[in-house]
Design a protein around this motif. Sequence first.
Motif, short mmCIF file in Angstrom:
data_model
loop_
_atom_site.label_atom_id
_atom_site.label_comp_id
_atom_site.label_asym_id
_atom_site.label_seq_id
_atom_site.Cartn_x
_atom_site.Cartn_y
_atom_site.Cartn_z
N VAL A 258 44.20 38.83 58.08
CA VAL A 258 43.59 39.12 56.78
C VAL A 258 42.38 38.23 56.50
O VAL A 258 41.47 38.62 55.76
N THR A 259 42.35 37.06 57.09
CA THR A 259 41.20 36.18 56.89
C THR A 259 39.89 36.87 57.28
O THR A 259 38.84 36.58 56.70
N ALA A 260 39.93 37.80 58.23
CA ALA A 260 38.73 38.52 58.63
C ALA A 260 38.22 39.41 57.50
O ALA A 260 37.01 39.54 57.29
N LEU A 261 39.14 40.04 56.75
CA LEU A 261 38.73 40.84 55.59
C LEU A 261 38.12 39.97 54.51
O LEU A 261 37.10 40.31 53.90
N ARG A 262 38.74 38.81 54.28
CA ARG A 262 38.24 37.90 53.25
C ARG A 262 36.82 37.43 53.62
O ARG A 262 35.92 37.42 52.79
N ASP A 263 36.63 37.03 54.87
CA ASP A 263 35.31 36.57 55.32
C ASP A 263 34.28 37.67 55.18
O ASP A 263 33.13 37.42 54.79
N TYR A 264 34.69 38.90 55.49
CA TYR A 264 33.76 40.03 55.37
C TYR A 264 33.29 40.20 53.93
O TYR A 264 32.10 40.40 53.67
N ILE A 265 34.21 40.15 52.97
CA ILE A 265 33.85 40.38 51.57
C ILE A 265 32.82 39.36 51.09
O ILE A 265 31.83 39.70 50.42
N ALA A 369 27.66 46.73 38.48
CA ALA A 369 28.39 47.05 37.26
C ALA A 369 29.83 46.52 37.30
O ALA A 369 30.44 46.30 36.26
N GLY A 370 30.38 46.34 38.49
CA GLY A 370 31.77 45.93 38.62
C GLY A 370 31.94 44.43 38.64
O GLY A 370 30.97 43.66 38.68
N GLY A 371 33.18 44.01 38.62
CA GLY A 371 33.48 42.59 38.66
C GLY A 371 33.56 42.07 40.09
O GLY A 371 34.03 42.77 40.99
N GLU A 372 33.11 40.86 40.29
CA GLU A 372 33.23 40.22 41.60
C GLU A 372 34.70 39.85 41.86
O GLU A 372 35.51 39.76 40.94
N MET A 373 35.02 39.61 43.10
CA MET A 373 36.37 39.20 43.46
C MET A 373 36.55 37.71 43.20
O MET A 373 35.76 36.90 43.68
N VAL A 374 37.58 37.37 42.42
CA VAL A 374 37.97 35.99 42.20
C VAL A 374 39.35 35.80 42.82
O VAL A 374 40.31 36.44 42.39
N LEU A 384 48.30 37.54 53.06
CA LEU A 384 48.34 37.96 51.66
C LEU A 384 46.98 37.76 50.99
O LEU A 384 46.37 36.70 51.11
N MET A 385 46.52 38.80 50.30
CA MET A 385 45.34 38.68 49.44
C MET A 385 45.78 38.84 48.00
O MET A 385 46.44 39.82 47.64
N THR A 386 45.44 37.86 47.18
CA THR A 386 45.71 37.90 45.75
C THR A 386 44.38 37.64 45.05
O THR A 386 43.79 36.57 45.22
N PHE A 387 43.90 38.61 44.30
CA PHE A 387 42.58 38.45 43.68
C PHE A 387 42.47 39.23 42.38
O PHE A 387 43.28 40.11 42.08
N VAL A 388 41.45 38.87 41.62
CA VAL A 388 41.20 39.45 40.30
C VAL A 388 39.78 40.01 40.29
O VAL A 388 38.85 39.42 40.87
N ARG A 389 39.62 41.16 39.63
CA ARG A 389 38.30 41.67 39.27
C ARG A 389 38.31 41.94 37.77
O ARG A 389 39.23 42.59 37.27
N GLU A 390 37.31 41.43 37.08
CA GLU A 390 37.33 41.47 35.62
C GLU A 390 35.92 41.68 35.09
O GLU A 390 34.95 41.06 35.57
N VAL A 391 35.78 42.57 34.10
CA VAL A 391 34.50 42.78 33.44
C VAL A 391 34.74 43.62 32.18
O VAL A 391 35.68 44.41 32.12
N LYS A 392 33.91 43.39 31.17
CA LYS A 392 33.94 44.20 29.94
C LYS A 392 35.33 44.33 29.33
O LYS A 392 35.75 45.39 28.87
N ALA A 398 45.10 42.32 42.02
CA ALA A 398 45.65 42.94 43.22
C ALA A 398 46.45 41.90 44.00
O ALA A 398 45.96 40.78 44.24
N VAL A 399 47.67 42.26 44.35
CA VAL A 399 48.55 41.41 45.17
C VAL A 399 48.91 42.26 46.39
O VAL A 399 49.68 43.22 46.27
N MET A 400 48.37 41.91 47.56
CA MET A 400 48.46 42.81 48.70
C MET A 400 48.91 42.06 49.95
O MET A 400 48.20 41.15 50.43
#
Length: 449
Positions: A258-265, A369-374, A384-392, A398-400
């Motif tokens: 999963v670290t490869a997905l994180r690095d890609y983002i 327009a969207g929220g960045e990944m935190v 495991l990826m646990t992250f938040v996207r937030e705006v407006k 997401a807990v994946m």
Amino acid sequence: MNGKGFCLLYLRLLYFITLKETIDYMMNAVWSRNAVLYEMNLRQTTSEGTLAAAAERLGFLRDLGIDAVWLMPHYPIGKVGRKGSLGSYYSIRDYRAVNPEFGTMADFDAFVRRAHALGMKVLIDWVANHTSRDARWLAECPADWYERDASGRPVVPNGWDDTAKLDYTNRAVWQGQIDAMRFWLAEHGVDGFRCDMAMLVPIEFWQEAARRLRAVKPDLFLLAEAEEDYLFDRAFDASYAWRLYHLMNDVAQQKVRVTALRDYIYADRNRYPQSAMRLVFTSNHDENSWNGSEFTRMGGAREIMAAFTFVVPRGLPLVYTGQEIGYDHSFAFFDRDPIPSYAANSFTDFYRRLAGLRHANPALAAGEAGGEMVEIRNNAEDCLMTFVREVKGTRVVAVMNLSPYAIHADYYTGIYAGMYTDAMTGVACELRGHVEEDMAPWSYRILTR
């Protein structure tokens, strides 16, 4: 006014013209930012394989939550070097006609009217790099519209021996392409183009085409089948996220973690302008026909990877023909191979929930327009990826568990603790400040508030 004053006035005028063009461009295709796209394989989507039959499918897709239908090429197909019994969609004989296999121009217009009446956009495939080897342009246009080999024959691009390479050093080719694209925009009501192999055509052409076509349709949507960053320079709204697609397959097959997905983002965030939208998918016509369905490529990870495409930053999710009913089949590319039966099922409900999630949460919009990944740090970051996207005022957590392993997850949510709704079940739930939970392989939660 002296010379210096005139120069200053000119520079100010040039600045405001450039600023207006930039602002106008950034405002284009606003409808697409929270959209869900659908790629329709006309030849295979219905037993009839026609535009008229496909138009009857549009209500189903609207109910699913589809915002725009991308039609694979609907143009007449060349006969010289034809592949299979019906040929490749991408060997185009006439840019301004409808393939009789699919119906008539009246059928095409009826399809567009039906889509628009349902509130959906229609995108058509555009193949600017080449035509068939018996295209109208070869017969009707000067020889220098095509690249030629030493014997004077049209060059075959990329080994596609049923096609002929257009010559973009000739500005008349630019004009011919733009006129043909304008034909579908102005006379037949389409809303944009998915541009095949866009990186094989000069960016200067795409810039001019975008500028001139947006004068006809200000909310024109342009999608590049490529991911070079320069394509966002005054040309395209979105590009393919090819590398992400391949990484998702690799994670599913445990070739990478999963670290490869994180690095890609994070790399993707830095590589492209904020406005860039990236088409994300678990299947499309090329991958399905040549590399197998998502069931074959991703196995047990199929569902979580599809969900991931709806929550990944900058993502513009795509659903391909058959995915909405869980059809596990690799379509023949050059022949008729229609879906044998079509009815709503649990896969339909799955994609309907994901589309609803995207529509209801501006935080998940593509581009700026969207929220960045935190990220929320956790104890198993290779799985495991646990992250938040937030705006407006909207927030998505997401807990994946993007792994084939059962894990005991442990993480602190901090300011993100509170009451949420599970997007996939509709059940209210609490996200505690300190979370410890067992997660099954390829399991996930998407929480909204």
